[in-house]
Design a protein around this motif. Structure first.
Motif, PDB file in Angstrom:
ATOM      1  N   LYS A  33       0.848  -1.182   0.000  1.00 17.62           N
ATOM      2  CA  LYS A  33       0.000   0.000   0.000  1.00 17.62           C
ATOM      3  C   LYS A  33       0.890   1.240   0.000  1.00 17.62           C
ATOM      4  N   LEU A  34       0.258   2.393   0.061  1.00 11.94           N
ATOM      5  CA  LEU A  34       0.999   3.652   0.069  1.00 11.94           C
ATOM      6  C   LEU A  34       0.720   4.409   1.358  1.00 11.94           C
ATOM      7  N   SER A  35       1.753   5.037   1.883  1.00  3.80           N
ATOM      8  CA  SER A  35       1.633   5.781   3.129  1.00  3.80           C
ATOM      9  C   SER A  35       2.330   7.129   2.975  1.00  3.80           C
ATOM     10  N   ILE A  36       1.776   8.158   3.607  1.00  5.95           N
ATOM     11  CA  ILE A  36       2.389   9.485   3.595  1.00  5.95           C
ATOM     12  C   ILE A  36       3.307   9.611   4.805  1.00  5.95           C
ATOM     13  N   VAL A  37       4.542  10.025   4.557  1.00  5.18           N
ATOM     14  CA  VAL A  37       5.545  10.151   5.611  1.00  5.18           C
ATOM     15  C   VAL A  37       6.173  11.538   5.522  1.00  5.18           C
ATOM     16  N   LYS A  38       6.411  12.161   6.670  1.00  2.00           N
ATOM     17  CA  LYS A  38       7.105  13.450   6.718  1.00  2.00           C
ATOM     18  C   LYS A  38       8.443  13.268   7.425  1.00  2.00           C
ATOM     19  N   THR A  39       9.481  13.925   6.901  1.00  2.00           N
ATOM     20  CA  THR A  39      10.789  13.884   7.552  1.00  2.00           C
ATOM     21  C   THR A  39      11.316  15.302   7.716  1.00  2.00           C
ATOM     22  N   ARG A  40      12.108  15.505   8.754  1.00  2.00           N
ATOM     23  CA  ARG A  40      12.697  16.810   9.016  1.00  2.00           C
ATOM     24  C   ARG A  40      14.042  16.938   8.316  1.00  2.00           C
ATOM     25  N   ASN A  41      14.352  18.145   7.910  1.00  2.00           N
ATOM     26  CA  ASN A  41      15.661  18.494   7.356  1.00  2.00           C
ATOM     27  C   ASN A  41      16.047  17.574   6.196  1.00  2.00           C
ATOM     28  N   GLY A  42      17.201  16.886   6.278  1.00  2.00           N
ATOM     29  CA  GLY A  42      17.646  16.051   5.164  1.00  2.00           C
ATOM     30  C   GLY A  42      17.351  14.578   5.343  1.00  2.00           C
ATOM     31  N   ASN A  43      16.515  14.245   6.311  1.00  2.00           N
ATOM     32  CA  ASN A  43      16.228  12.840   6.568  1.00  2.00           C
ATOM     33  C   ASN A  43      15.424  12.225   5.419  1.00  2.00           C
TER      34      ASN A  43
END
Length: 248
Positions: A186-196
């Motif tokens: 499936k597909l999931s939305i992910v957020k990362t900070r800075n250059g992660n």
């Protein structure tokens, strides 16, 4: 009298601070604590090393008006190039010189003393993936394979777009928003900070959008969500996204 003196002192201090900020030339567009203004200060001279910035693949005017030529030049030729220059300096004489960019990201992520290497390697890699998914006048919607995964994960394509847009607005500071293939396909939305990046943890991203201010501020000012929506609706190469989904 003391109160008046204190007030005058505060006003004088305020005037002095305003003058100081004007003198040092802080740009309103990039005067944020999380913005990588250091990249703008780096020399444009290419630092030779094992990591070479790939060609952009399209003209800097190609995405206008979604992304202006001015933003593209600044973003690709200054910021992205700056990450490669800094990375090549940092890895000199280290085992990282013999690794691929992905390997550098994964290995340096695990080393607290190597965060500068991780930050610059992550940003170098993130931008390569980002440029690859941008296309002038790209297809409006994904193909059947990717669309089926989107429908299963979000219900409809427009629902996914709205969720990505809304979540992009909730990221505090700078970073990236990703569409990642899960182990359940499936597909999931992910957020990362800075250059992660999800790649550092073994994830399988299929799409990433840059939420650093240098990616949109000249064109959209503080309207980050408008920028993200414009990209998703007008400038994403969904064929590349679908290919990544199938290969993940």
């Amino acid at each position: 009298m003391a109160d008046n003196l204190d007030r005058r002192a505060l006003l004088a201090a305020g005037i002095g601070f305003a003058a100081a900020t004007t003198t040092i030339g802080i740009s309103p567009a990039f005067a944020q604590g999380d913005e990588d203004v250091h990249a703008l200060d780096q020399s444009t001279e290419v630092v030779k090393g094992p990591f070479v910035q790939p060609e952009l693949g399209f003209e800097t005017t190609a995405l206008d008006p979604v992304i202006s030529s001015q933003t593209m030049v600044l973003h690709y030729e200054k910021h992205h190039a700056g990450y490669y220059n800094k990375l090549n300096k940092l890895v000199q004489g280290t085992p990282y010189e013999a690794m691929s960019l992905v390997e550098v990201v994964r290995q340096s992520k695990q080393q607290d003393l190597h965060q500068d290497i991780f930050n610059n390697a992550g940003q170098a890699l993130n931008h390569v993936q980002y440029w690859e998914t941008l296309v002038p006048g790209g297809p409006a919607e994904p193909d059947d394979i990717l669309k089926a995964a989107i429908d299963e994960s979000f219900g409809r394509f427009d629902v996914m777009v709205n969720q990505i847009v809304e979540q992009s607005g909730s990221l505090f500071g700078s970073g990236w928003i990703w569409l990642v293939r899960t182990p359940e396909n499936k597909l999931s939305i992910v957020k990362t900070r800075n250059g992660n990046t999800p790649i550092a943890e073994g994830g399988s991203p299929v799409l990433n959008l840059d939420l650093w201010e240098h990616a949109y501020y000249l064109d959209y000012q503080n309207r980050r969500k408008d920028h993200v929506r414009a990209l998703l609706e007008k400038s994403i190469n969904w064929r590349v996204v679908s290919s990544r989904f199938q290969d993940a």
